[in-house]
Enzyme design. Structure first.
Site, PDB file in Angstrom:
ATOM      1  N   GLU A   1      46.683  35.186  32.541  1.00 46.38           N
ATOM      2  CA  GLU A   1      46.896  34.671  33.890  1.00 46.38           C
ATOM      3  C   GLU A   1      47.126  33.166  33.870  1.00 46.38           C
ATOM      4  O   GLU A   1      47.941  32.650  34.633  1.00 46.38           O
ATOM      5  CB  GLU A   1      45.692  35.004  34.777  1.00 46.38           C
ATOM      6  N   GLU A   2      46.411  32.461  32.991  1.00 47.86           N
ATOM      7  CA  GLU A   2      46.389  31.011  33.050  1.00 47.86           C
ATOM      8  C   GLU A   2      47.738  30.356  32.747  1.00 47.86           C
ATOM      9  O   GLU A   2      48.093  29.361  33.373  1.00 47.86           O
ATOM     10  CB  GLU A   2      45.322  30.450  32.097  1.00 47.86           C
TER      11      GLU A   2
ATOM     12  N   HIS B   1      40.994  38.176  35.132  1.00 45.31           N
ATOM     13  CA  HIS B   1      41.764  37.877  33.921  1.00 45.31           C
ATOM     14  C   HIS B   1      40.850  37.503  32.761  1.00 45.31           C
ATOM     15  O   HIS B   1      39.937  36.706  32.889  1.00 45.31           O
ATOM     16  CB  HIS B   1      42.846  36.819  34.170  1.00 45.31           C
TER      17      HIS B   1
ATOM     18  N   HIS C   1      38.810  24.796  35.109  1.00 48.84           N
ATOM     19  CA  HIS C   1      39.654  24.299  34.012  1.00 48.84           C
ATOM     20  C   HIS C   1      39.048  23.109  33.273  1.00 48.84           C
ATOM     21  O   HIS C   1      39.769  22.276  32.726  1.00 48.84           O
ATOM     22  CB  HIS C   1      41.037  23.903  34.525  1.00 48.84           C
TER      23      HIS C   1
ATOM     24  N   ASP D   1      39.074  36.285  41.272  1.00 41.79           N
ATOM     25  CA  ASP D   1      39.458  35.126  40.470  1.00 41.79           C
ATOM     26  C   ASP D   1      39.177  33.833  41.215  1.00 41.79           C
ATOM     27  O   ASP D   1      39.981  32.904  41.203  1.00 41.79           O
ATOM     28  CB  ASP D   1      40.949  35.215  40.086  1.00 41.79           C
TER      29      ASP D   1
ATOM     30  N   ASP E   1      35.897  31.079  35.593  1.00 45.46           N
ATOM     31  CA  ASP E   1      37.345  31.310  35.577  1.00 45.46           C
ATOM     32  C   ASP E   1      37.758  31.882  34.218  1.00 45.46           C
ATOM     33  O   ASP E   1      38.119  31.141  33.320  1.00 45.46           O
ATOM     34  CB  ASP E   1      38.082  30.002  35.850  1.00 45.46           C
TER      35      ASP E   1
END
Length: 462
Positions: free
Chosen positions: A331-332, A285, A429, A359, A297
């Protein structure tokens, strides 16, 4: 009769020997070709330098942001330079949430000075409309929250402090178990009349980095602000609450949700030489959270997916089935790109043999997780010996990926690239998800392992 029987056995035996010799020759050819893929990746791999540009020149790429659009433009140009058979965009509408000014959080003891906390808003949260100060009640489970009297919750912050379980070897399992408090904490707190939600960061590390991530609201209850505390901050708040249950917490966040924005999936493909109508998709993503560069990520997944196509072309291994790299958007905080890709594939009556996703970061390869009927999983597992010499031969049934999930009813198999996960949730994140955390060799090995399995899928099908 006996002589005829002997001749039959002789013919049957010769046939068996011929088949065995053919199988050995085929396996040797595949082994040589996979070695070519790895050599090309380790000598001339482009994943690392592509990631350097994506993270350094563009940075964090939250859906709807100008940086996300820059990433779309970059992805399209980068794949066009590979000389693929086709490169194109798929339009998709995505959420547009903005963080605003840096968040502030402070513990206010009954006596003494305030204690500043490292916090961040959870993705999708409403702002506080200035400074919001309230008492705090700590819970670790939904049952604990439900058991609290109404006056113990109303008007306070509910502090969800359930840590990830460290005994799980697969850290993704621990993340999944603890993630419900981040996703649903604001809703459940609001149902009890709380002023907001404070959530322990989803990490096994003990540090000062707060972890953002998607949360949700329910239109039937009030939208209250939700923020993440670092694991060190969560531990400190918990200790202080035990000594001073009357303390308060002051939160200030200016985040908001703006109207949706048009964005795109970026798609590049090599047409299959024999079965162009059978598609093998591979992707990551393109969007990321905004706190850092989105390196692991999921910048690593994007550059590895593009590298699969480059490796096949550079080694002269023309895929018999169409191989398509997809850089998914959103995606997030919505999975809009993955959902849109599946919708368009269904509308076009496309046949997906398999879909693969990377991912889980760009760490040392281990193998692949497979979502498919048992017979298909066993079929794919027959290729484990070819990837064992590269320490990427662990093929297990398991979750494949979020973006390819919408293809579950359209693809014969969903496959997730699996790499070492022990460090992933330390930076996931957070502001620490930066290019310097990625090892060049590990990243390029991952792209080679993905390309190798796709080579086999393309050659033999399922």
């Amino acid at each position: 009769m006996r002589s005829i029987f002997r001749r039959s056995l002789l013919v049957s035996g010769l046939g068996f020997l011929t088949l065995t010799a053919h199988a050995q020759t085929t396996a040797k050819t595949d082994s040589v070709n996979i070695r070519k893929i790895y050599d090309e990746a380790l000598l001339h791999g482009q994943s690392y330098e592509n990631l350097r540009y994506l993270t350094g020149r563009i940075g964090g790429r939250l859906s709807g942001s100008p940086q996300a659009q820059l990433a779309v433009d970059w992805g399209k140009v980068t794949m066009e330079k590979l000389g693929l058979d086709r490169v194109y965009l798929q339009e998709v509408m995505v959420p547009h949430w903005v963080r605003g000014a840096k968040e502030k959080g402070e513990i206010k003891p009954a006596k003494g000075k305030g204690i500043s906390m490292n916090i961040c808003a959870l993705g999708g949260s409403v702002g506080t409309g200035g400074k919001l100060r309230a008492g705090v009640v700590e819970v670790k489970t939904w049952a604990e929250l439900a058991a609290l009297p109404a006056d113990k919750v109303k008007g306070k912050f509910v502090f969800f402090n359930r840590p990830m379980n460290p005994v799980h070897i697969e850290t993704g399992k621990a993340y999944g178990e603890a993630g419900d408090q981040r996703r649903n904490g604001a809703v459940e707190a609001a149902r009890r009349g709380a002023a907001g939600a404070l959530v322990r960061s989803l990490s096994l590390a003990h540090d000062d980095f707060p972890h953002t991530g998607a949360m949700r609201y329910d239109e039937a209850v009030t939208k209250v602000p939700a923020a993440a505390l670092s694991t060190n901050g969560a531990d400190e708040l918990s200790q202080l609450l035990k000594a001073d249950p009357g303390l308060t917490f002051e939160l200030e966040m200016s985040c908001e949700t703006l109207p949706e924005v048009k964005s795109y999936n970026v798609v590049g493909e090599i047409k299959g030489s024999k079965y162009p109508g059978e598609i093998i998709a591979v992707g990551g993503h393109l969007d990321s959270w905004d706190l850092a560069q989105g390196a692991h990520d999921d910048g690593t997944g994007c550059v590895q997916s593009m590298e699969v196509l480059r490796l096949l072309r550079a080694t002269g291994l023309k895929p018999e089935r169409t191989v398509r790299a997809v850089l998914f958007m959103n995606e997030e905080n919505g999975v809009r790109g993955g959902t849109r890709y599946a919708e368009l594939a269904r509308a076009a009556n496309e046949k997906h043999l398999a879909a693969m996703e990377s991912d889980g970061g760009g760490f040392t390869p281990r193998g692949f997780n497979i979502e498919a009927p048992a017979a298909t999983v066993q079929r794919i597992q027959q290729w484990q010996p070819l990837l064992r010499p590269y320490f990427s031969g662990l093929f297990s049934a398991g979750h494949a990926g979020t973006d390819i999930g919408p293809l579950k009813d359209q693809a014969n198999a969903l496959i997730g690239y699996d790499c070492d996960s022990q460090r992933y949730f330390d930076i996931h994140h957070t502001a620490a998800d930066t290019f310097d955390k990625v090892n060049r060799r590990e990243l390029e090995l991952g792209g080679a392992s993905m390309a190798s399995l796709i080579y086999l899928l393309s050659k033999y099908g399922l």
